[in-house]
Design a protein around this motif. Sequence first.
Motif, PDB file in Angstrom:
ATOM      1  N   TYR A 143     -15.089   9.958  -4.243  1.00  0.00           N
ATOM      2  CA  TYR A 143     -13.769   9.629  -3.704  1.00  0.00           C
ATOM      3  C   TYR A 143     -13.247   8.317  -4.287  1.00  0.00           C
ATOM      4  O   TYR A 143     -12.097   8.221  -4.715  1.00  0.00           O
ATOM      5  CB  TYR A 143     -13.830   9.506  -2.175  1.00  0.00           C
ATOM      6  N   TRP A 144     -14.100   7.292  -4.307  1.00  0.00           N
ATOM      7  CA  TRP A 144     -13.654   5.968  -4.735  1.00  0.00           C
ATOM      8  C   TRP A 144     -13.424   5.897  -6.237  1.00  0.00           C
ATOM      9  O   TRP A 144     -12.659   5.059  -6.708  1.00  0.00           O
ATOM     10  CB  TRP A 144     -14.662   4.907  -4.279  1.00  0.00           C
ATOM     11  N   ASN A 145     -14.088   6.793  -6.984  1.00  0.00           N
ATOM     12  CA  ASN A 145     -13.843   6.868  -8.428  1.00  0.00           C
ATOM     13  C   ASN A 145     -12.654   7.765  -8.751  1.00  0.00           C
ATOM     14  O   ASN A 145     -12.314   7.960  -9.919  1.00  0.00           O
ATOM     15  CB  ASN A 145     -15.089   7.393  -9.149  1.00  0.00           C
ATOM     16  N   ASN A 146     -12.045   8.305  -7.702  1.00  0.00           N
ATOM     17  CA  ASN A 146     -10.865   9.165  -7.862  1.00  0.00           C
ATOM     18  C   ASN A 146     -11.180  10.429  -8.669  1.00  0.00           C
ATOM     19  O   ASN A 146     -10.350  10.928  -9.429  1.00  0.00           O
ATOM     20  CB  ASN A 146      -9.713   8.393  -8.519  1.00  0.00           C
ATOM     21  N   ASP A 147     -12.416  10.945  -8.487  1.00  0.00           N
ATOM     22  CA  ASP A 147     -12.822  12.174  -9.152  1.00  0.00           C
ATOM     23  C   ASP A 147     -12.430  13.385  -8.304  1.00  0.00           C
ATOM     24  O   ASP A 147     -12.143  13.257  -7.109  1.00  0.00           O
ATOM     25  CB  ASP A 147     -14.342  12.183  -9.384  1.00  0.00           C
ATOM     26  N   GLU A 148     -12.475  14.561  -8.914  1.00  0.00           N
ATOM     27  CA  GLU A 148     -12.094  15.779  -8.215  1.00  0.00           C
ATOM     28  C   GLU A 148     -13.278  16.371  -7.436  1.00  0.00           C
ATOM     29  O   GLU A 148     -14.439  16.151  -7.796  1.00  0.00           O
ATOM     30  CB  GLU A 148     -11.528  16.801  -9.196  1.00  0.00           C
ATOM     31  N   TYR A 149     -12.957  17.123  -6.379  1.00  0.00           N
ATOM     32  CA  TYR A 149     -13.994  17.727  -5.544  1.00  0.00           C
ATOM     33  C   TYR A 149     -13.404  18.900  -4.769  1.00  0.00           C
ATOM     34  O   TYR A 149     -12.209  18.927  -4.467  1.00  0.00           O
ATOM     35  CB  TYR A 149     -14.571  16.702  -4.561  1.00  0.00           C
ATOM     36  N   PHE A 150     -14.242  19.863  -4.454  1.00  0.00           N
ATOM     37  CA  PHE A 150     -13.851  20.943  -3.563  1.00  0.00           C
ATOM     38  C   PHE A 150     -13.953  20.473  -2.113  1.00  0.00           C
ATOM     39  O   PHE A 150     -14.890  19.756  -1.747  1.00  0.00           O
ATOM     40  CB  PHE A 150     -14.778  22.155  -3.733  1.00  0.00           C
TER      41      PHE A 150
ATOM     42  N   THR B  51       0.685  18.551  -6.482  1.00  0.00           N
ATOM     43  CA  THR B  51       0.263  18.168  -7.828  1.00  0.00           C
ATOM     44  C   THR B  51       0.448  16.664  -7.989  1.00  0.00           C
ATOM     45  O   THR B  51       1.560  16.142  -7.857  1.00  0.00           O
ATOM     46  CB  THR B  51       1.087  18.916  -8.892  1.00  0.00           C
ATOM     47  N   VAL B  52      -0.638  15.969  -8.240  1.00  0.00           N
ATOM     48  CA  VAL B  52      -0.619  14.513  -8.306  1.00  0.00           C
ATOM     49  C   VAL B  52       0.023  14.075  -9.630  1.00  0.00           C
ATOM     50  O   VAL B  52      -0.396  14.494 -10.707  1.00  0.00           O
ATOM     51  CB  VAL B  52      -2.040  13.939  -8.193  1.00  0.00           C
ATOM     52  N   THR B  53       1.044  13.254  -9.542  1.00  0.00           N
ATOM     53  CA  THR B  53       1.727  12.756 -10.739  1.00  0.00           C
ATOM     54  C   THR B  53       0.884  11.673 -11.413  1.00  0.00           C
ATOM     55  O   THR B  53      -0.042  11.111 -10.806  1.00  0.00           O
ATOM     56  CB  THR B  53       3.097  12.164 -10.381  1.00  0.00           C
ATOM     57  N   LYS B  54       1.227  11.358 -12.657  1.00  0.00           N
ATOM     58  CA  LYS B  54       0.512  10.297 -13.371  1.00  0.00           C
ATOM     59  C   LYS B  54       0.647   8.973 -12.630  1.00  0.00           C
ATOM     60  O   LYS B  54      -0.321   8.213 -12.509  1.00  0.00           O
ATOM     61  CB  LYS B  54       1.049  10.170 -14.797  1.00  0.00           C
ATOM     62  N   GLN B  55       1.850   8.688 -12.113  1.00  0.00           N
ATOM     63  CA  GLN B  55       2.061   7.456 -11.378  1.00  0.00           C
ATOM     64  C   GLN B  55       1.151   7.387 -10.151  1.00  0.00           C
ATOM     65  O   GLN B  55       0.517   6.366  -9.879  1.00  0.00           O
ATOM     66  CB  GLN B  55       3.522   7.341 -10.942  1.00  0.00           C
ATOM     67  N   GLU B  56       1.058   8.497  -9.424  1.00  0.00           N
ATOM     68  CA  GLU B  56       0.201   8.540  -8.232  1.00  0.00           C
ATOM     69  C   GLU B  56      -1.266   8.387  -8.609  1.00  0.00           C
ATOM     70  O   GLU B  56      -2.026   7.709  -7.902  1.00  0.00           O
ATOM     71  CB  GLU B  56       0.426   9.852  -7.478  1.00  0.00           C
ATOM     72  N   LYS B  57      -1.675   8.983  -9.716  1.00  0.00           N
ATOM     73  CA  LYS B  57      -3.065   8.839 -10.162  1.00  0.00           C
ATOM     74  C   LYS B  57      -3.396   7.382 -10.458  1.00  0.00           C
ATOM     75  O   LYS B  57      -4.485   6.898 -10.122  1.00  0.00           O
ATOM     76  CB  LYS B  57      -3.308   9.694 -11.412  1.00  0.00           C
ATOM     77  N   MET B  58      -2.459   6.675 -11.084  1.00  0.00           N
ATOM     78  CA  MET B  58      -2.696   5.272 -11.399  1.00  0.00           C
ATOM     79  C   MET B  58      -2.769   4.430 -10.128  1.00  0.00           C
ATOM     80  O   MET B  58      -3.606   3.522 -10.021  1.00  0.00           O
ATOM     81  CB  MET B  58      -1.606   4.763 -12.338  1.00  0.00           C
ATOM     82  N   GLU B  59      -1.903   4.727  -9.170  1.00  0.00           N
ATOM     83  CA  GLU B  59      -1.949   4.011  -7.897  1.00  0.00           C
ATOM     84  C   GLU B  59      -3.282   4.258  -7.196  1.00  0.00           C
ATOM     85  O   GLU B  59      -3.925   3.326  -6.697  1.00  0.00           O
ATOM     86  CB  GLU B  59      -0.791   4.462  -7.003  1.00  0.00           C
ATOM     87  N   GLU B  60      -3.698   5.534  -7.159  1.00  0.00           N
ATOM     88  CA  GLU B  60      -4.956   5.886  -6.503  1.00  0.00           C
ATOM     89  C   GLU B  60      -6.143   5.240  -7.206  1.00  0.00           C
ATOM     90  O   GLU B  60      -7.101   4.794  -6.559  1.00  0.00           O
ATOM     91  CB  GLU B  60      -5.121   7.406  -6.473  1.00  0.00           C
ATOM     92  N   GLU B  61      -6.076   5.178  -8.529  1.00  0.00           N
ATOM     93  CA  GLU B  61      -7.151   4.562  -9.303  1.00  0.00           C
ATOM     94  C   GLU B  61      -7.363   3.115  -8.851  1.00  0.00           C
ATOM     95  O   GLU B  61      -8.499   2.636  -8.786  1.00  0.00           O
ATOM     96  CB  GLU B  61      -6.781   4.589 -10.784  1.00  0.00           C
ATOM     97  N   MET B  62      -6.263   2.436  -8.515  1.00  0.00           N
ATOM     98  CA  MET B  62      -6.357   1.036  -8.120  1.00  0.00           C
ATOM     99  C   MET B  62      -6.790   0.869  -6.670  1.00  0.00           C
ATOM    100  O   MET B  62      -7.766   0.174  -6.375  1.00  0.00           O
ATOM    101  CB  MET B  62      -5.014   0.340  -8.349  1.00  0.00           C
ATOM    102  N   PHE B  63      -6.092   1.544  -5.732  1.00  0.00           N
ATOM    103  CA  PHE B  63      -6.427   1.241  -4.332  1.00  0.00           C
ATOM    104  C   PHE B  63      -7.716   1.915  -3.873  1.00  0.00           C
ATOM    105  O   PHE B  63      -8.346   1.449  -2.918  1.00  0.00           O
ATOM    106  CB  PHE B  63      -5.251   1.505  -3.372  1.00  0.00           C
ATOM    107  N   LEU B  64      -8.143   2.975  -4.558  1.00  0.00           N
ATOM    108  CA  LEU B  64      -9.459   3.542  -4.261  1.00  0.00           C
ATOM    109  C   LEU B  64     -10.544   2.752  -4.998  1.00  0.00           C
ATOM    110  O   LEU B  64     -11.579   2.403  -4.416  1.00  0.00           O
ATOM    111  CB  LEU B  64      -9.517   5.019  -4.668  1.00  0.00           C
ATOM    112  N   GLY B  65     -10.305   2.454  -6.267  1.00  0.00           N
ATOM    113  CA  GLY B  65     -11.301   1.752  -7.070  1.00  0.00           C
ATOM    114  C   GLY B  65     -11.583   0.344  -6.592  1.00  0.00           C
ATOM    115  O   GLY B  65     -12.715  -0.150  -6.701  1.00  0.00           O
TER     116      GLY B  65
END
Length: 378
Positions: free
Chosen positions: A254-261, A301-315
């Motif tokens: 989760y914290w690495n923002n990886d995918e999971y079922f 569908t997660v946008t590129k902008q959302e992925k970058m945000e998630e990468e920061m606040f999760l990471g």
Amino acid sequence: MVSSVYIHIPFCQQICYYCDFNKFMMDRQPVDQYLDYLEKEIVESIKRTPITNLKTVFVGGGTPTALDLEQTQKLIDMINRHIIKGQAGVEMTFESNPNEISKEKLQILKDGGVNRISFGAQTFDEGLLKKIGRTHSPNEIEEAIQTAKEVGIDNINLDLMYALPGQTMEQFVDSLDKAMELPIQHISAYSLIIEPKTVFYIEMNRGKLKPAPEEDEAAMYDFLMKYLNEKGFHQYEISNFEKNGLESKHNLVYWNNDEYFGFGAGAHGYVNGVRYSNAGPLKKYFQLIDEKGVPFIHEHTVTKQEKMEEEMFLGLRKMKGVSEVEFSTKYGATFNEIFPNVIEKLSKDGLVEYKDDYLRLTHKGKLLGNEVFQEFLL
């Protein structure tokens, strides 16, 4: 690439007053039917997107160990047949209440490949346990851990809570002292958050429950970090501490923002760039599987902008932080290009710092984590 699986078992013998997860009282529930539909969901989902290089399986709830012996065996067999398929090196975790696990049930789990168990202790204070709706005793926490060790499950996590209603620092310290007497390798410690649709939320709105003052919560968290560090537990995430290198591989997904079922009623997943949530009510869950094969009620569908945000606040939840080199490689831009002035502001406020290539929280930043994370939501 999907290499991790979460499975939700939404049944409980008792509903805790703070819990907002999808759950139902066990009595008179269609548990066996649920397991049948869960299997259908798993089979159909993996047919659509095969699992690649499986690393972790986490069975949560609810209370997975509320299942009886036969149902537990059925679930374990299902996981091994469709998900694990004989693969070695998979971290497989089960959540459990200390008073709802027998040696026979633990043996089924161990024989079925479970190598990590997470006990919901929350506190060792008998009065506080009753106040938050828990049904186990402090002694049952120790007994459950010793029994898990007896059957050969050595990787044991203990969940603890702080800033509980009326909890004193002395009570929290006593719980930590008692936890340190037990053969555990991991502690997850969370402050109480009063969520809507919980018993505590209703009581708070009626004026019958007073949340702990913020300064008490901060003092307990500050003490927690220093105390566990002195006891040899390494803090690798805001709320998680390990020793002997036994981090939770699943939670790092989760914290690495990886995918999971995410399988089961009310579960959430992240597959092929799409975050989805399953129906929570059992009838709806069954109906959607009958109609569509999968029980999705929401897909995004997660946008590129959302992925970058998630990468920061999760990471940034990880003590290691977020690598700017990895971020730039993945998204083609630096932190400052995507979040202009944010890093400078947070650094000036003493909330983040660079160590080598990594941006990470300072000690002050850990205490004010939510304020830091919000800065990355554009």
